[in-house]
Design a protein around this motif. Structure first.
Motif, PDB file in Angstrom:
ATOM      1  N   PHE B  68      -0.849  15.379  56.610  1.00  0.00           N
ATOM      2  CA  PHE B  68      -0.615  14.278  57.751  1.00  0.00           C
ATOM      3  C   PHE B  68       0.752  13.876  57.317  1.00  0.00           C
ATOM      4  O   PHE B  68       1.596  14.468  55.520  1.00  0.00           O
ATOM      5  CB  PHE B  68      -1.121  13.221  56.776  1.00  0.00           C
ATOM      6  CG  PHE B  68      -2.516  13.084  57.694  1.00  0.00           C
ATOM      7  CD1 PHE B  68      -2.710  12.448  59.090  1.00  0.00           C
ATOM      8  CD2 PHE B  68      -3.749  13.617  57.116  1.00  0.00           C
ATOM      9  CE1 PHE B  68      -3.628  12.223  59.969  1.00  0.00           C
ATOM     10  CE2 PHE B  68      -4.812  13.529  57.641  1.00  0.00           C
ATOM     11  CZ  PHE B  68      -5.046  12.506  58.815  1.00  0.00           C
ATOM     12  N   VAL B  69       1.095  12.904  57.754  1.00  0.00           N
ATOM     13  CA  VAL B  69       2.696  13.165  57.906  1.00  0.00           C
ATOM     14  C   VAL B  69       2.818  10.895  57.385  1.00  0.00           C
ATOM     15  O   VAL B  69       2.231  10.828  58.261  1.00  0.00           O
ATOM     16  CB  VAL B  69       4.081  13.015  58.599  1.00  0.00           C
ATOM     17  CG1 VAL B  69       4.740  14.708  58.175  1.00  0.00           C
ATOM     18  CG2 VAL B  69       3.391  12.953  59.921  1.00  0.00           C
ATOM     19  N   LEU B  70       3.143  10.452  57.070  1.00  0.00           N
ATOM     20  CA  LEU B  70       3.258   8.611  56.595  1.00  0.00           C
ATOM     21  C   LEU B  70       4.692   8.251  56.522  1.00  0.00           C
ATOM     22  O   LEU B  70       5.398   8.678  55.891  1.00  0.00           O
ATOM     23  CB  LEU B  70       2.052   8.515  55.401  1.00  0.00           C
ATOM     24  CG  LEU B  70       0.803   9.287  55.107  1.00  0.00           C
ATOM     25  CD1 LEU B  70       0.331   8.799  54.244  1.00  0.00           C
ATOM     26  CD2 LEU B  70       0.348   8.361  56.748  1.00  0.00           C
ATOM     27  N   ILE B  71       4.628   7.269  57.679  1.00  0.00           N
ATOM     28  CA  ILE B  71       5.950   6.358  56.805  1.00  0.00           C
ATOM     29  C   ILE B  71       5.136   4.836  56.142  1.00  0.00           C
ATOM     30  O   ILE B  71       4.402   4.174  56.534  1.00  0.00           O
ATOM     31  CB  ILE B  71       6.518   6.005  58.686  1.00  0.00           C
ATOM     32  CG1 ILE B  71       6.352   6.535  59.227  1.00  0.00           C
ATOM     33  CG2 ILE B  71       7.792   4.870  58.217  1.00  0.00           C
ATOM     34  CD1 ILE B  71       8.300   7.932  59.046  1.00  0.00           C
ATOM     35  N   GLY B  72       6.592   4.946  55.052  1.00  0.00           N
ATOM     36  CA  GLY B  72       6.319   3.652  53.818  1.00  0.00           C
ATOM     37  C   GLY B  72       6.590   2.757  54.386  1.00  0.00           C
ATOM     38  O   GLY B  72       7.634   2.982  55.653  1.00  0.00           O
ATOM     39  N   HIS B  79      10.852   5.498  53.186  1.00  0.00           N
ATOM     40  CA  HIS B  79      10.037   6.893  52.211  1.00  0.00           C
ATOM     41  C   HIS B  79       9.226   7.435  53.669  1.00  0.00           C
ATOM     42  O   HIS B  79       8.567   6.336  54.290  1.00  0.00           O
ATOM     43  CB  HIS B  79       9.289   5.967  51.413  1.00  0.00           C
ATOM     44  CG  HIS B  79       9.550   6.132  49.909  1.00  0.00           C
ATOM     45  ND1 HIS B  79       9.892   7.355  48.886  1.00  0.00           N
ATOM     46  CD2 HIS B  79       9.650   4.962  49.017  1.00  0.00           C
ATOM     47  CE1 HIS B  79      10.613   6.440  47.891  1.00  0.00           C
ATOM     48  NE2 HIS B  79      10.482   4.744  48.049  1.00  0.00           N
ATOM     49  N   VAL B  80       9.518   8.583  53.710  1.00  0.00           N
ATOM     50  CA  VAL B  80       8.559   9.211  53.891  1.00  0.00           C
ATOM     51  C   VAL B  80       7.382   9.984  53.196  1.00  0.00           C
ATOM     52  O   VAL B  80       8.441  10.585  52.521  1.00  0.00           O
ATOM     53  CB  VAL B  80       9.186  10.113  55.098  1.00  0.00           C
ATOM     54  CG1 VAL B  80       9.050  11.958  55.621  1.00  0.00           C
ATOM     55  CG2 VAL B  80       9.959   9.798  56.663  1.00  0.00           C
ATOM     56  N   ASN B 136      14.953   4.129  59.161  1.00  0.00           N
ATOM     57  CA  ASN B 136      15.814   4.435  58.286  1.00  0.00           C
ATOM     58  C   ASN B 136      15.213   4.287  57.195  1.00  0.00           C
ATOM     59  O   ASN B 136      14.716   3.891  55.958  1.00  0.00           O
ATOM     60  CB  ASN B 136      16.369   3.164  57.854  1.00  0.00           C
ATOM     61  CG  ASN B 136      17.426   2.305  57.322  1.00  0.00           C
ATOM     62  OD1 ASN B 136      18.284   3.355  57.027  1.00  0.00           O
ATOM     63  ND2 ASN B 136      17.604   1.254  56.451  1.00  0.00           N
ATOM     64  N   ILE B 137      15.319   5.743  56.887  1.00  0.00           N
ATOM     65  CA  ILE B 137      14.210   6.806  56.174  1.00  0.00           C
ATOM     66  C   ILE B 137      15.269   7.034  54.748  1.00  0.00           C
ATOM     67  O   ILE B 137      16.427   7.388  55.276  1.00  0.00           O
ATOM     68  CB  ILE B 137      14.153   8.197  56.542  1.00  0.00           C
ATOM     69  CG1 ILE B 137      13.342   8.149  57.675  1.00  0.00           C
ATOM     70  CG2 ILE B 137      13.444   8.619  55.279  1.00  0.00           C
ATOM     71  CD1 ILE B 137      11.696   6.892  56.452  1.00  0.00           C
ATOM     72  N   HIS B 138      15.514   6.852  53.886  1.00  0.00           N
ATOM     73  CA  HIS B 138      16.194   6.949  52.607  1.00  0.00           C
ATOM     74  C   HIS B 138      16.030   8.157  51.845  1.00  0.00           C
ATOM     75  O   HIS B 138      16.286   8.530  50.962  1.00  0.00           O
ATOM     76  CB  HIS B 138      16.211   6.347  51.692  1.00  0.00           C
ATOM     77  CG  HIS B 138      15.443   5.159  50.464  1.00  0.00           C
ATOM     78  ND1 HIS B 138      14.967   5.905  49.505  1.00  0.00           N
ATOM     79  CD2 HIS B 138      15.128   3.960  50.860  1.00  0.00           C
ATOM     80  CE1 HIS B 138      13.707   5.002  49.599  1.00  0.00           C
ATOM     81  NE2 HIS B 138      14.021   3.790  50.319  1.00  0.00           N
ATOM     82  N   VAL B 166      18.119  15.792  50.522  1.00  0.00           N
ATOM     83  CA  VAL B 166      17.478  16.511  49.246  1.00  0.00           C
ATOM     84  C   VAL B 166      16.056  15.691  49.351  1.00  0.00           C
ATOM     85  O   VAL B 166      16.321  14.549  49.471  1.00  0.00           O
ATOM     86  CB  VAL B 166      18.576  16.566  48.686  1.00  0.00           C
ATOM     87  CG1 VAL B 166      17.662  17.227  46.993  1.00  0.00           C
ATOM     88  CG2 VAL B 166      19.728  16.526  48.417  1.00  0.00           C
ATOM     89  N   PRO B 167      14.638  16.622  49.693  1.00  0.00           N
ATOM     90  CA  PRO B 167      14.014  15.294  49.312  1.00  0.00           C
ATOM     91  C   PRO B 167      13.407  15.482  47.984  1.00  0.00           C
ATOM     92  O   PRO B 167      13.915  16.498  47.096  1.00  0.00           O
ATOM     93  CB  PRO B 167      12.718  16.463  50.203  1.00  0.00           C
ATOM     94  CG  PRO B 167      13.642  18.083  49.504  1.00  0.00           C
ATOM     95  CD  PRO B 167      14.619  17.844  49.779  1.00  0.00           C
TER      96      PRO B 167
END
Lengths: 172, 395
Positions: B68-72, B79-80, B136-138, B166-167
């Protein structure tokens, strides 16, 4: 590149000797769905002759069904499977679904994922005795990390809520 | 602070099994909201249900949910989470054992089964990454347990290569992902400080595939956790529930201090020189694989010409390894002494007599020692797994 080639060859050699080959014929017993009994109601009245269809899925669907008696009462035997997965490093996750067919309507009475192989983890070790109201709102409860979405109530305490915000702030 | 605490990373790695096993996506959503409401969300409809192939080339392949992919949201805003599932099905387990190597995103050799599992989801991860611009992902977090940890590692390298971001990579009980050059490059590209590899010391899954596969990060901190069970408690030591217990209430810093996991060149040299009796166990096999690569590297560093000689013949692999090590004996003392130390260390591990001097270390002799080692390592791993099955029969 030759270094890589050497490493690849070492690996292929190791693997070709069957390092991790093993027999898969052995078996252990795991509980996919604990025995369940209870009463089905519709708008507070017992549902007589309701057909309950249960589907359990670990790797494939296992289906069975039962019908409520004149008191709306039903029983399902526990579902066990003999499998080596209890003894191999594999995560246990089993889908559990019960549909009720009553008076030309269908109700998804139970939809859960059982995450431990022991019997009665859905009710923390006690017999699983439920009371289900078909016209009620779905409730979600997590017991032993196993979520259950249902139209039922039974004697069980949910897992405590985790305070993720505090964990995030403290770093642990 | 952008890193996820151990307990949160472990919880989501545990829950991805539940989410992927939910009867419908709607049920998965209800389950997710029950626990993570206001913290984690599905970003967009069914696109987030990654589907992967399972099964090796000799097994029936099936399509099944893999992650799964989730968004914070809220305090996890920015966060992703890209979550991968581990070995839930028998077919997956077989896949794990069905290994060849193929090229990772940056062209380095990785376990083909893990790589194919990721590749079957690559286009969906790509699609997802393309849509991230509206958020707006950091921090992008790749997380997984077991096979899921291996896929998370390959995915992390892929994101770094293709999106220049960079993950952070979090793995629990991950098997070894790739060969030395992959581990080295992945560690450099992603940065060891961004890789959180947690593992129980007696988790047998982390020992496979056996050398020359390496863990990521190659250097830096790994998080060695005390095993909940004995060496033969294969299930317990690999159980994601046990990983959650082991890390709960602890920070990464606290976990890093639990065991000394420093394996730089000096520590490998110390291990090679340590004349104390060393049995063959999961830990010593891990050390040995590092030492073997270390010594081969030294030989090649000392005699680059050897590279062109090696593989130009029809020798078997074992012959070639023995040939390389034997040539190392003929080099300067700063190389040859390590070959001697390695051979003697292996002999000690195998319980062989040590009455052999450098002159007696012929190619034939070294080959004999290596052959013995390989057989013993194979037997050891098989014993661990067989014992599990024997216990199963007893019950």
């Amino acid at each position: 590149m030759l270094m890589i080639k050497l490493l690849i060859l070492v690996f292929v050699s190791v693997l070709s000797n069957g390092v991790v080959a093993m027999g898969l014929s052995d078996a252990g017993k795991v509980c996919l769905f604990s025995g369940m009994s209870g009463v089905i109601k519709l708008d507070g009245k017992v549902a007589v002759g309701a057909r309950l269809v249960r589907t359990v899925n670990k790797e494939k669907d296992i289906k069975d069904e039962t019908t409520t008696d004149e008191n709306g009462y039903f029983e399902f035997e526990p579902v066990f499977e003999r499998t080596i997965t209890k003894y191999l490093p594999m995560e246990f996750a089993v889908s559990q679904v019960i549909w009720v067919h009553y008076q030309d309507k269908e109700y998804k009475m139970w939809s859960g994922v059982k995450r431990r192989p022991e019997e009665n983890i859905e009710s923390r070790g006690k017999p699983l005795v439920v009371e289900c109201e078909l016209n009620s709102e779905k409730k979600v409860i997590e017991v032993n990390n196993s979520p259950i979405i249902s139209l039922c109530t039974w004697d069980v305490e949910a897992d405590p809520k985790i305070d993720f915000e505090t964990i995030m702030k403290r770093g642990y | 602070m952008n890193e996820l605490p151990p307990e949160i990373a472990a919880k989501v790695a545990q829950d991805v099994y539940t989410l992927t096993k939910s009867d419908t996506l709607e049920d998965a959503l209800l389950t997710l909201n029950n626990k993570y409401k206001g913290i984690l969300e599905f970003p967009f409809s069914e696109k987030n249900l990654l589907k992967g192939k399972t099964g090796g080339p000799f097994y029936i392949k099936s399509r099944t949910a893999f992650g799964f992919v989730l968004i914070g949201k809220g305090f996890l805003e920015g966060h992703v989470l890209i979550l991968f599932r581990g070995t839930q099905y028998l077919a997956d387990w077989v896949t794990n054992l069905n290994a060849m190597v193929s090229s990772s995103a940056v062209g380095q050799p990785v376990h083909d089964g893990f790589n194919q599992a990721f590749k079957s989801m690559e286009s969906q991860v790509n699609d997802f990454m393309g849509r991230l611009t509206k958020y707006n992902i950091h921090t992008i977090n790749c997380i997984g347990h077991s096979l899921g940890g291996a896929i998370a590692t390959i995915c992390g390298e892929w994101i770094q290569k293709n999106y220049k971001r960079v993950p952070k990579i979090y793995t629990f009980g991950s098997p070894r992902v790739g060969l030395y050059s992959f581990s080295s490059m992945c560690t450099n590209n992603v940065g060891s400080q961004n890789i959180y590899r947690a593992h129980h010391t007696m988790d047998v899954v982390t020992c496979i595939p056996i050398w020359p596969f390496y863990h990521v990060p190659l250097i830096g901190t790994d998080y060695r956790l005390e095993s909940p069970g004995s060496m033969y408690s294969v299930m317990t030591n690999h159980d994601m529930f046990e990983y959650v217990k082991s890390v709960s209430g602890k920070s990464w810093q606290q976990l890093s201090g639990m065991y000394d996991s420093n394996t730089n060149d000096a520590s490998i040299e110390n291990w090679l020189n340590d004349e104390a009796s060393t049995g063959l166990n999961l830990l010593s096999i891990e050390w040995l694989s590092k030492a073997l690569i270390y010594v081969i590297r030294k030989v090649f560093d000392g005699a680059a010409w050897l590279l062109s000689k090696t593989f130009s013949t029809t020798f078997t692999l074992m012959d070639q390894l023995a040939y390389v090590l034997k040539k190392g004996l003929d080099l300067a003392e700063n190389v040859s002494s390590w070959v001697v130390a390695l051979v003697k260390k292996i002999m000690r591990m195998l319980g062989m007599g040590l009455h052999v001097d450098i002159a007696e270390m012929t190619t034939h002799f070294i080959r004999y020692v290596l052959q013995n080692l390989q057989e013993r390592v194979n037997r050891h791993v098989r014993q661990v797994l067989d014992n599990v099955l024997v216990n199963g029969r007893a019950i």
